[in-house]
Design a protein around this motif. Structure first.
Motif, PDB file in Angstrom:
ATOM      1  N   VAL A  61      85.803   1.614  65.729  1.00 32.70           N
ATOM      2  CA  VAL A  61      86.110   0.995  64.436  1.00 32.70           C
ATOM      3  C   VAL A  61      86.046  -0.526  64.528  1.00 32.70           C
ATOM      4  O   VAL A  61      85.595  -1.205  63.596  1.00 32.70           O
ATOM      5  CB  VAL A  61      87.491   1.461  63.930  1.00 32.70           C
ATOM      6  CG1 VAL A  61      87.902   0.697  62.685  1.00 32.70           C
ATOM      7  CG2 VAL A  61      87.466   2.960  63.650  1.00 32.70           C
ATOM      8  N   SER A  65      79.669  -1.044  63.007  1.00 32.72           N
ATOM      9  CA  SER A  65      79.618  -0.930  61.549  1.00 32.72           C
ATOM     10  C   SER A  65      78.336  -0.214  61.161  1.00 32.72           C
ATOM     11  O   SER A  65      77.557   0.212  62.026  1.00 32.72           O
ATOM     12  CB  SER A  65      79.679  -2.320  60.907  1.00 32.72           C
ATOM     13  OG  SER A  65      78.512  -3.061  61.219  1.00 32.72           O
ATOM     14  N   SER A 351      86.348   8.280  63.379  1.00 32.71           N
ATOM     15  CA  SER A 351      86.124   6.871  63.710  1.00 32.71           C
ATOM     16  C   SER A 351      84.739   6.409  63.302  1.00 32.71           C
ATOM     17  O   SER A 351      84.575   5.292  62.777  1.00 32.71           O
ATOM     18  CB  SER A 351      86.342   6.640  65.209  1.00 32.71           C
ATOM     19  OG  SER A 351      85.483   7.462  65.980  1.00 32.71           O
ATOM     20  N   PHE A 354      84.750   6.100  59.435  1.00 31.93           N
ATOM     21  CA  PHE A 354      85.480   4.904  59.013  1.00 31.93           C
ATOM     22  C   PHE A 354      84.673   3.636  59.271  1.00 31.93           C
ATOM     23  O   PHE A 354      84.665   2.716  58.448  1.00 31.93           O
ATOM     24  CB  PHE A 354      86.818   4.807  59.746  1.00 31.93           C
ATOM     25  CG  PHE A 354      87.864   5.749  59.220  1.00 31.93           C
ATOM     26  CD1 PHE A 354      87.582   6.665  58.210  1.00 31.93           C
ATOM     27  CD2 PHE A 354      89.159   5.739  59.723  1.00 31.93           C
ATOM     28  CE1 PHE A 354      88.533   7.531  57.713  1.00 31.93           C
ATOM     29  CE2 PHE A 354      90.132   6.591  59.240  1.00 31.93           C
ATOM     30  CZ  PHE A 354      89.814   7.492  58.242  1.00 31.93           C
ATOM     31  N   SER A 355      83.994   3.611  60.428  1.00 35.87           N
ATOM     32  CA  SER A 355      83.237   2.398  60.773  1.00 35.87           C
ATOM     33  C   SER A 355      81.994   2.232  59.895  1.00 35.87           C
ATOM     34  O   SER A 355      81.496   1.118  59.720  1.00 35.87           O
ATOM     35  CB  SER A 355      82.819   2.438  62.244  1.00 35.87           C
ATOM     36  OG  SER A 355      81.882   3.473  62.481  1.00 35.87           O
ATOM     37  N   ARG A 361      86.694   0.453  56.631  1.00 32.78           N
ATOM     38  CA  ARG A 361      86.815  -0.327  57.874  1.00 32.78           C
ATOM     39  C   ARG A 361      87.644  -1.585  57.650  1.00 32.78           C
ATOM     40  O   ARG A 361      88.382  -2.024  58.547  1.00 32.78           O
ATOM     41  CB  ARG A 361      85.408  -0.680  58.375  1.00 32.78           C
ATOM     42  CG  ARG A 361      85.386  -1.410  59.703  1.00 32.78           C
ATOM     43  CD  ARG A 361      83.981  -1.451  60.276  1.00 32.78           C
ATOM     44  NE  ARG A 361      83.946  -2.168  61.533  1.00 32.78           N
ATOM     45  CZ  ARG A 361      83.457  -3.389  61.693  1.00 32.78           C
ATOM     46  NH1 ARG A 361      82.924  -4.042  60.642  1.00 32.78           N
ATOM     47  NH2 ARG A 361      83.466  -3.984  62.865  1.00 32.78           N
ATOM     48  N   ASN A 367      86.049  -7.708  58.349  1.00 36.45           N
ATOM     49  CA  ASN A 367      84.598  -7.647  58.493  1.00 36.45           C
ATOM     50  C   ASN A 367      83.959  -8.369  57.311  1.00 36.45           C
ATOM     51  O   ASN A 367      84.597  -8.621  56.281  1.00 36.45           O
ATOM     52  CB  ASN A 367      84.113  -6.194  58.592  1.00 36.45           C
ATOM     53  CG  ASN A 367      84.323  -5.398  57.317  1.00 36.45           C
ATOM     54  OD1 ASN A 367      83.487  -5.440  56.416  1.00 36.45           O
ATOM     55  ND2 ASN A 367      85.444  -4.671  57.223  1.00 36.45           N
TER      56      ASN A 367
END
Length: 524
Positions: A61, A65, A351, A354-355, A361, A367
Motif C-alpha cells: 500500500v 500504486s 492490499s 487498495f493500492s 490508498r 499520494n
C-alpha cells in the motif's frame, strides 16, 4: 556517477553478513533447545498468520500504486519463468542423473520453490542503507519481493505443488494404510473378545475370579489392546486426534511432546532436538490414512490449512473415467478456494486492490493521485493502521531468519548413499550457478523490449530472485507426509544435503550476482 567497484562489492557483501549472523543466532539457540520444535512451530504460525500479512500490506500500500500495475505484470511473468523453468530443469536433471524414485518430487520442488521471502527482503533492507540504492527504492523493492512471495505461495499451495513431496512418500503412506486396516481388524477382535468376557462374567458365580478360563480371556484382551496401541502409534501422529480408539495413545504423545519441548533450564541442558522430533510433531499420516487432506497449518512459510471436515470417498474401479476426472477437478477447485480464504491470500488481494484505487490508498498514505482530509495529526485518517502494520511486520524478517538458522541446525545426514550426493549437488549447481546466468540473459531480453520501464529496483529484484536457494518449507512438508516412527528418512536426508550445499555456496554466489547486477545491467 559511477560507483567504485570496491564500494559495490562491499554493498553486496554487507547484507549477507547480517543474514548469516542472524541465522547463526538461530542455529545456536536451537542447539540450546531455546528454539524447540514446538516453539519454532508456534513462531511459524505467528509469522505466516500475522507478521507476513502485516509486512505485505504495509509495503504494497505504501510503495505501489496503479502507476506500477505494469511492473506487477513483469514480476508475474518473470516469477512464472523462474519457477516453471526451475521445475522443468530440475525434472530434466532428475531424469538425466537417474534420480531415485523416492525423491523425484522433492527434486522438482527444489527447482520450483526458491526461498523468495525473508532472504531478498533482508537483503534489500540492508542495501537501502548502503548508499548505492536509496531507502525509497529499497522499500519499493521489498513490495516487489512480497509480490514474488505471493506468486510462490500460489504455486506451492493454491495449485497443489506441495503434493509433489507427498508423491515421493506414497509407498510409506500405503504401508501406513495397510497397517491401519490391520489395526481395525485387531480392534474389532479385541472388542468382540471384551464383550464375550463381560457376558461370561455375568454368567459366572461370585467366585468366578478363580476361573482360569476367565483369567486367560482377560489377559488376551489386554494384550490385544496393548498391541493395538503400539501399532496405532505408527500411523497416528496427529497432536489432536479425534479417533476414540487412539485417545490413550494421543494423550501419551501429548505428554511426551510437552516434556520434549519444555523450556526450563533442565531441558535446555539436554541434547538438542533433531529432525526426528520435527517429524514426530508435524507428521499428518494419521489424517491422510483416514482419507483427509493433509493439515499444513504451522509450517514455515505455509499457514494454509486444508479442511478436515470432510472425508474423501474411495474411488471405485467401476466409476466412469469422466466421473473420476470431475471428482479430481472438484477437489482441486475446492483446494484452491480454501487456500484463497487464508489470511495471507486475503491480505494480498486486499492490499493490491487498495493500492490500485487512489482515493482508498489516500486513506492510508499521502499520494499525488488523490487526497482526503487529514486527521488532526496531519496524517491520513487511517495512518494508524500503517503504523500498526509497520511495527508488527518489522518482526517478520529477523524471526524468519532465526527460524531458518534453526532449521539448518537440525539437518542430519544418515541414510543417504554417497553416490546419491550427485543429485543434491547438481540441483544446487543449477539453482545457484546456472540459474543466475539464465536469469541475467532473460532479464536482459526483458529490458531490451522495455518490460522494466526504466525501473532500476524492479530490474534488480527480478535479477537477484534467480540466485536464491530452495525454500526451507519443503523440510516441513516432507515431515507432514512421513510416518512419525519411520526409521528411514531418505527424503529428508536428501533435502538436508541440498540445504547444506546451498547455504555454503550462497555466501559467495549471491554477493557476486548482486555486484554484477549493480555494476553491469544497472550501470552504477
Amino acid at each position: 556517477m559511477s560507483v567504485p567497484l570496491g564500494d559495490i562489492i562491499y554493498t553486496a557483501v554487507k547484507p549477507i553478513i547480517k543474514i548469516y549472523l542472524i541465522m547463526g543466532i538461530g542455529f545456536y539457540m536451537t542447539r540450546k533447545n531455546v528454539l524447540s520444535v514446538e516453539t519454532t512451530r508456534n513462531i511459524s504460525d505467528l509469522a505466516i498468520t500475522i507478521l507476513l500479512p502485516c509486512l505485505m500490506f504495509n509495503k504494497i500500500v505504501t510503495n505501489i500504486s496503479n502507476a506500477e500495475l505494469k511492473q506487477i505484470g513483469t514480476i508475474l511473468l518473470d516469477g512464472a519463468c523462474l519457477q516453471l523453468g526451475g521445475a522443468s530443469l530440475a525434472l530434466g536433471l532428475a531424469v538425466l542423473l537417474k534420480c531415485p524414485k523416492y525423491w523425484i518430487g522433492g527434486a522438482i520442488s527444489v527447482g520450483l520453490l526458491p526461498n523468495i521471502s525473508d532472504l531478498p527482503i533482508a537483503y534489500l533492507q540492508t542495501l537501502g542503507t548502503g548508499g548505492v540504492i536509496t531507502s525509497a527504492e529499497s522499500e519499493k523493492g521489498v513490495a516487489y519481493a512480497c509480490i514474488f512471495t505471493c506468486l510462490q505461495l500460489l504455486f506451492q499451495f493454491n495449485l497443489g505443488g506441495f503434493r509433489l513431496i507427498g508423491w515421493d512418500l506414497r509407498e510409506e503412506i500405503r504401508k501406513a494404510k495397510e497397517l491401519a486396516e490391520n489395526d481395525e481388524k485387531i480392534a474389532f477382535g479385541a472388542s468382540s473378545s471384551s464383550e464375550e468376557d463381560e457376558r461370561n462374567t455375568v454368567l459366572q458365580p461370585e467366585n468366578s475370579s478363580d476361573n482360569p478360563v476367565s483369567e486367560v480371556s482377560s489377559l488376551s484382551s489386554v494384550a490385544s489392546g496393548q498391541n493395538q496401541d503400539q501399532r496405532r502409534e505408527f500411523i497416528d501422529a496427529r497432536p489432536y486426534s479425534e479417533n476414540p480408539v487412539s485417545a490413550t495413545t494421543t494423550r501419551r504423545r501429548r505428554a511426551s511432546v510437552a516434556r520434549s519441548v519444555a523450556t526450563n533450564e533442565e531441558s535446555r541442558d539436554e541434547t538438542a532436538q533433531t529432525m526426528e522430533d520435527v517429524v514426530r510433531l508435524y507428521s499428518r499420516v494419521g489424517s491422510i490414512v483416514e482419507g483427509q487432506d493433509p493439515d499444513t497449518q504451522g509450517l514455515t512459510e505455509l499457514g494454509l490449512r486444508q479442511s478436515q471436515s470432510h472425508q474423501k470417498e474411495p474411488v471405485k474401479n467401476n466409476i466412469p473415467i469422466s466421473s473420476r476426472v470431475w471428482h479430481v477437478v472438484k477437489q482441486t477447485l475446492k483446494m484452491i478456494g480454501l487456500s484463497c480464504l487464508k489470511p495471507i491470500s486475503i491480505v494480498m488481494v486486499v492490499s493490491v486492490c487498495f493500492s490500485m484505487i487512489p482515493w482508498v490508498r489516500a486513506l492510508f498514505v499521502h499520494n499525488t493521485q488523490a487526497s482526503v482530509p487529514d486527521a488532526p495529526d496531519s496524517e491520513p485518517p487511517l495512518s494508524f493502521i500503517m503504523d500498526f502494520t509497520s511495527y508488527v511486520g518489522a518482526a517478520q524478517v529477523p524471526l524468519g531468519l532465526l527460524l531458518l538458522g534453526g532449521t539448518i541446525s537440525r539437518l542430519q545426514i544418515k541414510g543417504i548413499d554417497k553416490r546419491a550426493f550427485r543429485i543434491p549437488l547438481a540441483l544446487v549447481f543449477m539453482r545457484l550457478i546456472l540459474f543466475p546466468v539464465i536469469g541475467s540473459l532473460l532479464n536482459h531480453r526483458f529490458k531490451k523490449i522495455g518490460l522494466f520501464y526504466d525501473d532500476k529496483i524492479l530490474e534488480f529484484v527480478c535479477s537477484i530472485t534467480w540466485g536464491l536457494p530452495p525454500a526451507t518449507s519443503m523440510i516441513y512438508i516432507t515431515a507432514l507426509y512421513m510416518p512419525a516412527t519411520s526409521k528411514e528418512r531418505i527424503q529428508i536426508d536428501s533435502l538436508a544435503l541440498t540445504y547444506i550445499f546451498s547455504y555454503t555456496i550462497l555466501v559467495v554466489s549471491l554477493p557476486f550476482l548482486t555486484s554484477y547486477t549493480l555494476k553491469v545491467p544497472l550501470g552504477y
